[in-house]
Design a protein around this motif. Structure first.
Motif, PDB file in Angstrom:
ATOM      1  N   ASN A 228      94.866  36.449  78.184  1.00 50.47           N
ATOM      2  CA  ASN A 228      94.942  37.887  78.390  1.00 50.47           C
ATOM      3  C   ASN A 228      94.023  38.631  77.417  1.00 50.47           C
ATOM      4  OD1 ASN A 228      96.836  37.463  80.380  1.00 50.47           O
ATOM      5  ND2 ASN A 228      98.594  37.871  79.055  1.00 50.47           N
ATOM      6  N   LEU A 229      93.960  38.128  76.193  1.00 52.37           N
ATOM      7  CA  LEU A 229      93.088  38.744  75.197  1.00 52.37           C
ATOM      8  C   LEU A 229      91.625  38.532  75.555  1.00 52.37           C
ATOM      9  CD1 LEU A 229      92.764  40.241  72.541  1.00 52.37           C
ATOM     10  CD2 LEU A 229      93.105  38.082  71.322  1.00 52.37           C
ATOM     11  N   ALA A 230      91.300  37.344  76.078  1.00 53.59           N
ATOM     12  CA  ALA A 230      89.919  37.069  76.489  1.00 53.59           C
ATOM     13  C   ALA A 230      89.482  38.022  77.589  1.00 53.59           C
ATOM     14  CB  ALA A 230      89.794  35.613  76.952  1.00 53.59           C
ATOM     15  N   VAL A 231      90.364  38.260  78.525  1.00 55.55           N
ATOM     16  CA  VAL A 231      90.041  39.185  79.615  1.00 55.55           C
ATOM     17  C   VAL A 231      89.889  40.597  79.074  1.00 55.55           C
ATOM     18  CG1 VAL A 231      90.890  40.203  81.760  1.00 55.55           C
ATOM     19  CG2 VAL A 231      91.174  37.748  81.356  1.00 55.55           C
ATOM     20  N   TYR A 232      90.816  41.009  78.200  1.00 51.13           N
ATOM     21  CA  TYR A 232      90.808  42.376  77.681  1.00 51.13           C
ATOM     22  C   TYR A 232      89.565  42.661  76.841  1.00 51.13           C
ATOM     23  CZ  TYR A 232      92.538  46.690  75.610  1.00 51.13           C
ATOM     24  OH  TYR A 232      92.673  47.998  75.223  1.00 51.13           O
ATOM     25  N   THR A 233      89.142  41.688  76.058  1.00 52.26           N
ATOM     26  CA  THR A 233      88.002  41.898  75.166  1.00 52.26           C
ATOM     27  C   THR A 233      86.666  41.681  75.855  1.00 52.26           C
ATOM     28  OG1 THR A 233      88.122  39.590  74.433  1.00 52.26           O
ATOM     29  CG2 THR A 233      89.305  41.230  73.115  1.00 52.26           C
ATOM     30  N   GLY A 234      86.693  41.174  77.091  1.00 54.71           N
ATOM     31  CA  GLY A 234      85.445  40.959  77.802  1.00 54.71           C
ATOM     32  C   GLY A 234      84.786  39.633  77.503  1.00 54.71           C
ATOM     33  N   LEU A 235      85.492  38.741  76.806  1.00 48.33           N
ATOM     34  CA  LEU A 235      84.929  37.408  76.585  1.00 48.33           C
ATOM     35  C   LEU A 235      84.837  36.638  77.899  1.00 48.33           C
ATOM     36  CD1 LEU A 235      86.577  36.290  73.231  1.00 48.33           C
ATOM     37  CD2 LEU A 235      84.198  36.905  73.641  1.00 48.33           C
ATOM     38  N   VAL A 236      85.640  37.028  78.866  1.00 47.91           N
ATOM     39  CA  VAL A 236      85.478  36.528  80.229  1.00 47.91           C
ATOM     40  C   VAL A 236      85.558  37.719  81.158  1.00 47.91           C
ATOM     41  CG1 VAL A 236      86.462  34.256  79.777  1.00 47.91           C
ATOM     42  CG2 VAL A 236      87.947  36.102  80.532  1.00 47.91           C
ATOM     43  N   GLU A 237      84.950  37.601  82.302  1.00 46.79           N
ATOM     44  CA  GLU A 237      85.060  38.627  83.320  1.00 46.79           C
ATOM     45  C   GLU A 237      85.716  37.994  84.534  1.00 46.79           C
ATOM     46  OE1 GLU A 237      81.269  40.246  84.085  1.00 46.79           O
ATOM     47  OE2 GLU A 237      80.976  41.003  82.050  1.00 46.79           O
ATOM     48  N   VAL A 238      86.799  38.561  84.989  1.00 48.64           N
ATOM     49  CA  VAL A 238      87.542  38.008  86.120  1.00 48.64           C
ATOM     50  C   VAL A 238      87.169  38.801  87.361  1.00 48.64           C
ATOM     51  CG1 VAL A 238      89.813  37.542  87.065  1.00 48.64           C
ATOM     52  CG2 VAL A 238      89.404  37.306  84.607  1.00 48.64           C
ATOM     53  N   GLU A 239      86.636  38.097  88.352  1.00 50.31           N
ATOM     54  CA  GLU A 239      86.219  38.744  89.597  1.00 50.31           C
ATOM     55  C   GLU A 239      86.676  37.836  90.723  1.00 50.31           C
ATOM     56  OE1 GLU A 239      81.959  39.650  91.372  1.00 50.31           O
ATOM     57  OE2 GLU A 239      82.341  40.760  89.513  1.00 50.31           O
ATOM     58  N   GLY A 240      87.828  38.156  91.323  1.00 45.19           N
ATOM     59  CA  GLY A 240      88.424  37.236  92.273  1.00 45.19           C
ATOM     60  C   GLY A 240      88.865  35.991  91.521  1.00 45.19           C
ATOM     61  N   ALA A 241      88.297  34.832  91.892  1.00 37.73           N
ATOM     62  CA  ALA A 241      88.662  33.579  91.235  1.00 37.73           C
ATOM     63  C   ALA A 241      87.557  33.083  90.316  1.00 37.73           C
ATOM     64  CB  ALA A 241      88.955  32.516  92.295  1.00 37.73           C
ATOM     65  N   ALA A 242      86.560  33.901  90.064  1.00 37.21           N
ATOM     66  CA  ALA A 242      85.423  33.453  89.263  1.00 37.21           C
ATOM     67  C   ALA A 242      85.591  33.831  87.798  1.00 37.21           C
ATOM     68  CB  ALA A 242      84.128  34.057  89.808  1.00 37.21           C
ATOM     69  N   ILE A 243      85.058  32.968  86.929  1.00 38.46           N
ATOM     70  CA  ILE A 243      85.099  33.219  85.489  1.00 38.46           C
ATOM     71  C   ILE A 243      83.661  33.262  84.994  1.00 38.46           C
ATOM     72  CG2 ILE A 243      85.935  32.400  83.265  1.00 38.46           C
ATOM     73  CD1 ILE A 243      87.954  30.706  84.780  1.00 38.46           C
ATOM     74  N   PHE A 244      83.348  34.275  84.220  1.00 44.50           N
ATOM     75  CA  PHE A 244      82.004  34.386  83.661  1.00 44.50           C
ATOM     76  C   PHE A 244      82.102  34.475  82.149  1.00 44.50           C
ATOM     77  CE2 PHE A 244      79.992  34.967  87.698  1.00 44.50           C
ATOM     78  CZ  PHE A 244      80.950  35.587  88.489  1.00 44.50           C
ATOM     79  N   ASP A 245      81.275  33.735  81.467  1.00 44.17           N
ATOM     80  CA  ASP A 245      81.234  33.757  80.006  1.00 44.17           C
ATOM     81  C   ASP A 245      80.132  34.711  79.587  1.00 44.17           C
ATOM     82  OD1 ASP A 245      81.623  33.268  77.388  1.00 44.17           O
ATOM     83  OD2 ASP A 245      80.629  31.325  77.352  1.00 44.17           O
ATOM     84  N   GLY A 246      80.487  35.812  78.884  1.00 43.77           N
ATOM     85  CA  GLY A 246      79.479  36.773  78.468  1.00 43.77           C
ATOM     86  C   GLY A 246      78.459  36.142  77.547  1.00 43.77           C
ATOM     87  N   GLU A 247      77.180  36.337  77.820  1.00 44.14           N
ATOM     88  CA  GLU A 247      76.130  35.740  76.999  1.00 44.14           C
ATOM     89  C   GLU A 247      75.883  36.567  75.729  1.00 44.14           C
ATOM     90  OE1 GLU A 247      72.714  35.368  79.443  1.00 44.14           O
ATOM     91  OE2 GLU A 247      73.604  33.849  80.767  1.00 44.14           O
ATOM     92  N   ASP A 248      76.002  37.866  75.810  1.00 45.40           N
ATOM     93  CA  ASP A 248      75.737  38.735  74.657  1.00 45.40           C
ATOM     94  C   ASP A 248      77.051  39.016  73.932  1.00 45.40           C
ATOM     95  OD1 ASP A 248      73.048  38.873  75.361  1.00 45.40           O
ATOM     96  OD2 ASP A 248      73.456  40.533  76.766  1.00 45.40           O
ATOM     97  N   PHE A 249      77.343  38.178  72.953  1.00 43.74           N
ATOM     98  CA  PHE A 249      78.601  38.308  72.219  1.00 43.74           C
ATOM     99  C   PHE A 249      78.428  39.318  71.086  1.00 43.74           C
ATOM    100  CE2 PHE A 249      81.407  36.587  68.739  1.00 43.74           C
ATOM    101  CZ  PHE A 249      82.587  37.076  69.285  1.00 43.74           C
ATOM    102  N   ASP A 250      79.193  40.392  71.142  1.00 43.95           N
ATOM    103  CA  ASP A 250      79.182  41.435  70.104  1.00 43.95           C
ATOM    104  C   ASP A 250      80.420  41.240  69.232  1.00 43.95           C
ATOM    105  OD1 ASP A 250      79.144  43.692  68.545  1.00 43.95           O
ATOM    106  OD2 ASP A 250      79.631  45.075  70.171  1.00 43.95           O
ATOM    107  N   PRO A 251      80.271  40.638  68.050  1.00 51.00           N
ATOM    108  CA  PRO A 251      81.460  40.319  67.237  1.00 51.00           C
ATOM    109  C   PRO A 251      82.319  41.534  66.913  1.00 51.00           C
ATOM    110  CG  PRO A 251      79.522  39.194  66.375  1.00 51.00           C
ATOM    111  CD  PRO A 251      79.038  40.149  67.407  1.00 51.00           C
ATOM    112  N   LEU A 252      81.707  42.609  66.444  1.00 48.91           N
ATOM    113  CA  LEU A 252      82.509  43.760  66.038  1.00 48.91           C
ATOM    114  C   LEU A 252      83.078  44.506  67.242  1.00 48.91           C
ATOM    115  CD1 LEU A 252      80.577  45.162  62.943  1.00 48.91           C
ATOM    116  CD2 LEU A 252      82.680  43.822  63.009  1.00 48.91           C
TER     117      LEU A 252
END
Length: 547
Positions: A228-252
């Protein structure tokens, strides 16, 4: 810093008192330990000596502590309790305990006299004797309080001003995000999901079987929270059943979202281990943000009891600290609860999103004297102020520090002058020449004479006019706190304020704040005759100004 050993000592003392059915004045013992640590190089309980008690109670307390003479018996009683505790815990032997008790017996009748002797007052005590004892520490003395009247407000965070906070460099914070166990586990879970071709439910939730496998394979306690935290922070994007790993990681940016999720969203006890405490986590973090100081575990327990969250040890606070440390919000440890630099940064961002003003404190150790005074007047927390003053003084010789501070105080408002001379009061005889140079300056001369006399150095006698001027100057510094808390001001004036005959003559003083000071006394003094004398003196001062 004395806080670590003092906190341990106070915790042990409290437990000892409970075990023996004793009513221990913990606050007074803490004050004894704090002053012994700060001024007598007492770095642990075993360092206490009879001489240390004599110096504390007959020298340091009269110079530093705002307390009526009748309070001496309570302080001596607390010192006797401390001796009993030292003996019981074998920090001292029987002979040493006897010597300490004999010294305390001798001190007891002398201490009230010492507390009442105004010639023994240090500059800081002289300046704040007419104010609440905690007024400077709590940030009540501030330029904003002088410049703008504060309207009545409720107690909610949005209406209670936040203290300035000192933030770590952004580069350091960004690197720290990658070391937070919670963030690390979130990223591990995302990578594990991607590597196994696993997908969430159509609503973007973690599947039950994936959660069970993640617990077993990744050894994470609550994969659902992590997802749930991964989804909320944008570390993954949920679109239907697909999972995407964000390439541009902004730590702060990610960390700001983590803090908001943890302290604000419904987590059902997954963060602290208790659902009720999870719901109150924002309030707990807000309290720690405002204090900006480590809070001993027993005090955290008391706080939770006061807000109705726990009783009889229902919540293991040390376990809560460990859980918050896992989340990156608290420093690890079993003795105190303290926010991490990342937590301070993240909460400040959260406040900003809520539209709450959250000022950032400048590094005063590298400031000039005027900037130091301005910063101290901004209401920064006590621990930060102490560290800034110590760091600022370490970068200068005593003579340089006195010259810069008194130079900045020259011609400044009374409140700024009061802060400057309070810091100068920390300096030893090496600053004599620099302080003596200001004997020729009318506004600083009384303070310089006081400083020299308090150190047994040659000094001219204060004239009656100078005594009156200094009294007005001290009270002018007290005005902001007095307006905020008139009852405390009145109590302290009764204990250590100027006498009636001094007040009657204050109208003659050529001080810009004399009318305001006398009007304040006329409103605040408990003794009606003295209050009437202050009002009459205020009328005379106004008339003289008009004429």
């Amino acid at each position: 810093m004395s806080i670590e050993w003092v906190n341990r000592a106070v915790d042990d003392l409290r437990a000892w008192g409970r075990a023996h059915g004793l009513d221990v004045d913990v606050d007074e013992v803490r004050l004894l330990c704090d002053y012994a640590s700060d001024y007598l190089d007492v770095n642990e309980l075993g360092d206490f000596t009879p001489v240390a008690f004599e110096e504390l109670l007959l020298n340091i307390y009269p110079r530093k502590v705002i307390a009526p003479p009748e309070s001496a018996s309570e302080t001596v009683a607390a010192a006797r309790t401390l001796v009993d505790f030292l003996l019981a815990t074998e920090e001292i032997g029987g002979k040493m305990a006897v010597r300490m008790r004999l010294v305390l017996d001798r001190i007891e009748p002398e201490m009230p006299v010492a507390l009442a002797d105004t010639s023994r007052f240090g500059m800081a005590k002289s300046l704040f004797s007419a104010m609440g004892a905690d007024s400077l520490e709590q940030g009540d003395v501030s330029l904003s309080a002088v410049e703008e009247p504060v309207s009545e407000a409720c107690d909610c965070p949005g209406c209670s001003p936040l203290p300035p906070v000192r933030l770590a460099p952004r580069e350091t914070l960004a690197e720290s995000v990658l070391r937070v166990p919670l963030v690390t586990d979130v990223r591990r879970l995302v990578q594990w999901m991607l590597a196994g071709g696993r997908t969430p439910t159509l609503k973007g939730r973690l599947r039950v079987r994936d959660a069970a496998e993640a617990t077993a394979q990744l050894a994470v306690a609550d994969p659902t929270l992590l997802w749930n935290l991964a989804v909320y922070t944008g570390l993954v994007e949920v679109e239907g059943a697909a999972i995407f790993d964000g390439e541009d990681f902004d730590p702060l940016g990610t960390w700001a979202a983590v803090v908001e999720f943890v302290v604000e969203k419904e987590t059902g006890g997954a963060v602290t281990g208790d659902s009720s405490l999870d719901e109150e986590l924002y309030g707990l973090c807000d309290m720690l943000y405002r204090l900006q100081a480590p809070v001993p575990i027993p005090l955290v327990t008391e706080y939770l009891e006061e807000i109705g969250l726990t009783e009889d040890g229902e919540i293991d606070v040390r376990d809560v600290v460990r859980r918050l440390a896992y989340c990156g919000l608290a420093e690890p440890g079993d003795e105190v609860l303290e926010l991490t630099p990342l937590a301070l940064w993240g909460l400040r961002e959260f406040y900003a999103d809520l539209g709450i003003e959250a000022p950032e404190a400048a590094d005063l150790t590298v400031a000039d004297a005027s900037e130091l005074i301005e910063g101290l007047l901004s209401g920064i927390p006590t621990e930060m102020a102490e560290a800034d003053i110590e760091g600022w003084l370490e970068n200068r010789t005593p003579a340089e520090a006195a010259t810069e501070l008194l130079g900045a105080a020259s011609g400044a408002p009374s409140i700024a002058r009061g802060i400057a001379v309070t810091v100068v009061d920390r300096l030893g005889p090496d600053a004599e020449a620099a302080v003596r140079a200001y004997l020729e300056e009318a506004e600083l001369r009384p303070h310089a004479i006081h400083w020299l006399s308090a150190r047994g150095l040659a000094a001219p006698a204060l004239t009656q006019e100078e005594v009156l001027w200094m009294s007005v100057d001290m009270l002018a510094l007290a005005m902001p706190a007095a307006e905020d808390d008139p009852e405390t001001f009145a109590e302290n004036m009764s204990a250590s304020g100027p006498s009636a005959h001094v007040i009657e003559e204050m109208w003659r003083v050529d001080h810009p704040d004399v009318v305001d000071v006398l009007e304040l006394l006329g409103r605040s003094l408990e003794d009606q005759n003295t209050a009437k004398a202050a009002r009459k003196a205020a009328f005379k001062a106004r008339s003289r100004a008009i004429g």
